[in-house]
Design a protein around this motif. Sequence first.
Motif, PDB file in Angstrom:
ATOM      1  N   THR A 164     -10.530 -14.074  38.840  1.00 14.59           N
ATOM      2  CA  THR A 164      -8.870 -15.047  38.365  1.00 14.59           C
ATOM      3  C   THR A 164      -8.059 -14.884  39.440  1.00 14.59           C
ATOM      4  O   THR A 164      -6.951 -15.521  39.425  1.00 14.59           O
ATOM      5  CB  THR A 164      -8.831 -14.337  36.872  1.00 14.59           C
ATOM      6  N   LEU A 165      -7.670 -13.716  40.555  1.00 16.32           N
ATOM      7  CA  LEU A 165      -6.856 -13.600  41.167  1.00 16.32           C
ATOM      8  C   LEU A 165      -7.878 -13.579  42.591  1.00 16.32           C
ATOM      9  O   LEU A 165      -6.400 -14.256  43.500  1.00 16.32           O
ATOM     10  CB  LEU A 165      -6.217 -12.261  41.777  1.00 16.32           C
ATOM     11  N   LEU A 166      -7.903 -14.729  42.670  1.00 18.96           N
ATOM     12  CA  LEU A 166      -8.686 -15.208  44.331  1.00 18.96           C
ATOM     13  C   LEU A 166      -8.131 -16.342  44.773  1.00 18.96           C
ATOM     14  O   LEU A 166      -8.734 -16.434  45.808  1.00 18.96           O
ATOM     15  CB  LEU A 166     -10.201 -15.008  44.177  1.00 18.96           C
ATOM     16  N   ASN A 197     -11.090 -24.949  45.512  1.00 19.19           N
ATOM     17  CA  ASN A 197     -12.703 -25.124  45.762  1.00 19.19           C
ATOM     18  C   ASN A 197     -12.434 -23.421  45.765  1.00 19.19           C
ATOM     19  O   ASN A 197     -12.366 -22.628  46.517  1.00 19.19           O
ATOM     20  CB  ASN A 197     -13.534 -25.455  46.466  1.00 19.19           C
ATOM     21  N   ILE A 198     -13.276 -22.654  44.188  1.00 19.21           N
ATOM     22  CA  ILE A 198     -13.572 -21.097  44.136  1.00 19.21           C
ATOM     23  C   ILE A 198     -14.590 -21.182  43.750  1.00 19.21           C
ATOM     24  O   ILE A 198     -15.151 -21.660  42.261  1.00 19.21           O
ATOM     25  CB  ILE A 198     -12.564 -20.404  43.648  1.00 19.21           C
ATOM     26  N   VAL A 241      -9.680 -20.927  38.808  1.00 18.42           N
ATOM     27  CA  VAL A 241     -10.195 -19.522  38.164  1.00 18.42           C
ATOM     28  C   VAL A 241      -9.618 -19.144  36.943  1.00 18.42           C
ATOM     29  O   VAL A 241      -8.941 -17.698  37.278  1.00 18.42           O
ATOM     30  CB  VAL A 241     -10.253 -18.769  39.820  1.00 18.42           C
ATOM     31  N   ILE A 242      -9.223 -20.185  36.277  1.00 15.17           N
ATOM     32  CA  ILE A 242      -8.699 -19.794  35.329  1.00 15.17           C
ATOM     33  C   ILE A 242      -6.955 -19.805  34.919  1.00 15.17           C
ATOM     34  O   ILE A 242      -6.752 -20.301  34.178  1.00 15.17           O
ATOM     35  CB  ILE A 242      -9.044 -18.789  34.431  1.00 15.17           C
TER      36      ILE A 242
END
Lengths: 163, 786
Positions: free
Chosen positions: B342-344, B352-353, B415-416
């Motif tokens: 979630t920290l990426l 886009n991840i 990512v959230i």
Amino acid sequence: MMSKVTMRLNGKTVSADVEDRTLLVHFIRETQGLTGTHVGCDTSQCGACVVHVDGKAVKSCTMLAAQADGSDVLTVEGLANGDELHPVQAAFRENHGLQCGFCTPGMIMTAVDMIERHGAKLDEKTIRHELEGNICRCTGYHNIVKAIKAASDQMAGMKTATE
Amino acid sequence: MGVQGIGARALRKEDKRFITGKGRYTDDMVLPRMTYAAFVRSPHAHAKIKGIDASAALAMPGVEAVLTGEQLVGDGIGNLICGWMIHSKDGSPMNMGAWRALEPETVRFVGQAVAVVIADTQGQARDAADAVVVDYEELPAVVDMSAAMAPGAPQLHPEAPGNVIYDWEIGDEAATNAAFDSAAHVTRLDITNNRLVPNPMEPRAALADYDTAEEHYTLYTTSQNPHVARLVLSAFYNVAPEHKLRVIAPDVGGGFGSKIFIYPEEIVALWASKRVGRPVKWVSDRTEAFLTDAHGRDHKTEAELALDANNKITGFRVKTVANLGAYMSLFSSSVPTYLYATLLSGQYDIPNIHCNVKTVYTNTTPVDAYRGAGRPEATFLVERIIETAAREVGMSPAEFRRKNFIQAFPHQTPVIMCYDAGDYNATLDAALKAIDYDGFPARKSEAASRGKLRGLGLSCYIEACGIAPSAAVGSLGAGVGLWESAEVRVNPVGTIEVLTGSHSHGQGHETTFAQLISERFGVDTDAVSIVHGDTDKVQFGMGTYGSRSGAVGMSAIVKALDKVEAKAKKIAAHLMEASEGDIQIEGGELKVAGTDKKLSFTEVALAAYTAHNLPEGMEPGLKEGAFYDPSNFTFPAGTYACEVEVDPDTGKTEIVNFVAADDFGKVINPMIVEGQVHGGLTQGIGQALLENAAYDENGQLVTASYMDYAMPRADDVPSYNLLTTETICPGNPLGMKGCGEAGAIGSPPAVINAITDAIGNNHLSMPATAEKVWLAAQPGLSQAAE
Ligand code: FES
Ligand code: FES
């Protein structure tokens, strides 16, 4: 095997029958109930257990209690003069040189010895080098180094003043 | 100490006991008739237990009992749990194998406990433990993550075929793949995040005491969260119902995550104290700590970053394998998933991840949260690949970052996470200025003239703290709520006790929390005491980890203070015959605005308790409690800049300057915050340069002492140059973000980026020991140092 061990501990004569294998650190902590001296490792690497034996900093986990028979032993509990903190103790507080406090007694006893041995004002490089036998996981050493420097400056000043 | 409010560099109230040797740690506690426990531990990484012969041990002097896993299971003690359910991408729940506090059948890592000896002295217990004969049938062991997933690998748990615990994903895979299809440039990087041992200086310890008359247990233990310990011991390990179990975490000598978990030894100490009818003390030695404290990190990752023709990031694709060791520790499942992936997005606007995470069992010590927990792994990956991409496209790493920074808030990542506030340019600017970024080329050539390789590395980290809100983490699989509680008791004489569910094991809560009260009521910090760490004194609370005590713990105190203040004002208004809205609290007094009428805080407190003249219908007393459940995570962020000099002849790296520019939101005590950063930076630099938990192929931990595991020492690290900028966190009443983990999260990539810059070779893994750096600096050996 038990034997009788007698020493001066923080200025008071103490004596006890202990198992031969009793380490000085366990004599101090368990037999005498002075729990300020800590055990942080089993390979004599961390320095949490440093006390002074006959005026010299010693890792009390490297020495049998029997080897300190007849010696003068100083622990962190004996460092302050009544309510008056030793300058190194005060400097640790003023410079936030401790967090969890577990390494602190060993750090303080090492620092007192370091300042006594070097006599003059200590520089950062010397302090860091001299701390190689003491591990702290909390402070990152920054404020410990600052505290020892401040104490050594102050003690150098006190020495000049009394000369 | 006087009135010392928010922002004061107040010296710590707790220090006096520590500098005079009067701290009270678990191992300092002594009870009448106390016995000592020593564990019999497996010397094998994987073996069947065919029999245990305790007869020789039982005949030794002072031995009370030798207890085994069979007895433990027979007495109904429950298996260890993992408190966060993760589902694989196919919807199936994680594959969890059984973990017993004493293993009766199959040991799966070196150091796993199979029996315990209880004796009169520690020496007797240890001698007798050596005399317990365990008949093992050795099984093949697997240590490496890829080997564990390979066909034919030794299988650890029947529940986890192929040793895979879960195969999880986050993000939009199709959209991310599309971004790569149309990318102008793709940067690829394989990253290893090395396994670490947390190593708080106080080893874990437990002292358990069973009272046969009351059928009540007391446990003194080295815990960051005594209430969670009591809950888990009670609800899952069946030790005793909660009201028959008191858990006390007295002074605790550092935790860094490793003292969150409830380990087999605490369970066994409690159980054994009832079995033998005497108090049982266990103190870990350092070797046991290396073998049994939950380890940290241990990821292997393949990552790709897609850029468009303007060097804007368009996609990030990540495949990670995380080693969880032989068993799933309490929060192990959440670390490489919700605390990592979630920290990426880092500080960057990445549309886009997609991230896939597989976790595997190996015959090694269990892995769980260690300072930063998932976020250091994410930050190392993001900041290494960002730096690599900048170098590949020929942009200045600072400008490449700036170009891709998130500029507007709130910002929803793919990512959230929804970042609430920040100013990433501000911390970048502050760090560049402090390290004199523009003057670097001159310093580099000056160093070259001395035969030294100089390099500069940046790391722009973000982390998520104060894990929250409870309903959200619950929907992601958490087994607990992540709120905090507080109770504020004003005594009849006006002194104040604050009971908090947070726990201090070095963080200085006794000071910081008192500053909050001093600020609110204008009272002396000496008139305030902070009570924590004892389930009999304090209401249920969640404890301290994840940099949550400020943002969550203090917010709960603020809520309780609001209630106290409202009631005090009502009483004051009544006594002074004024309207409640006109009462102001200032300098320890309640004043009627615009008049000289006032009452001291003490007078109002006393009036609350004498109750002779209270407003109609008001209950006596002045004491309020509150629970605070945050509305979002908090997002501390900053830029770290590291400058190194490498000696090409020896490979030795010297950190010549380290600048940390952090945005922690509102800071209560800058002195304490700086201390947290110093400590975190040193742990991060330790990971980057020195620390590594290494196993041989048979599963023996070859770095199980301070002779073999390189802890950072004073002359391994520099003095630090710290700066702060401030954007207020909108999510909590004080505007705080948290500071406990940032240093450990942000520093490793700054160090490695600096060294790879210095040597001109991007292939370098942690820890960057002198040998590896020397190899990597040799022309023609570019891959040798991985
Ligand atoms: S306990 Fe003596 S050096 Fe670690
Ligand atoms: S203050 Fe915690 S180990 Fe030094």
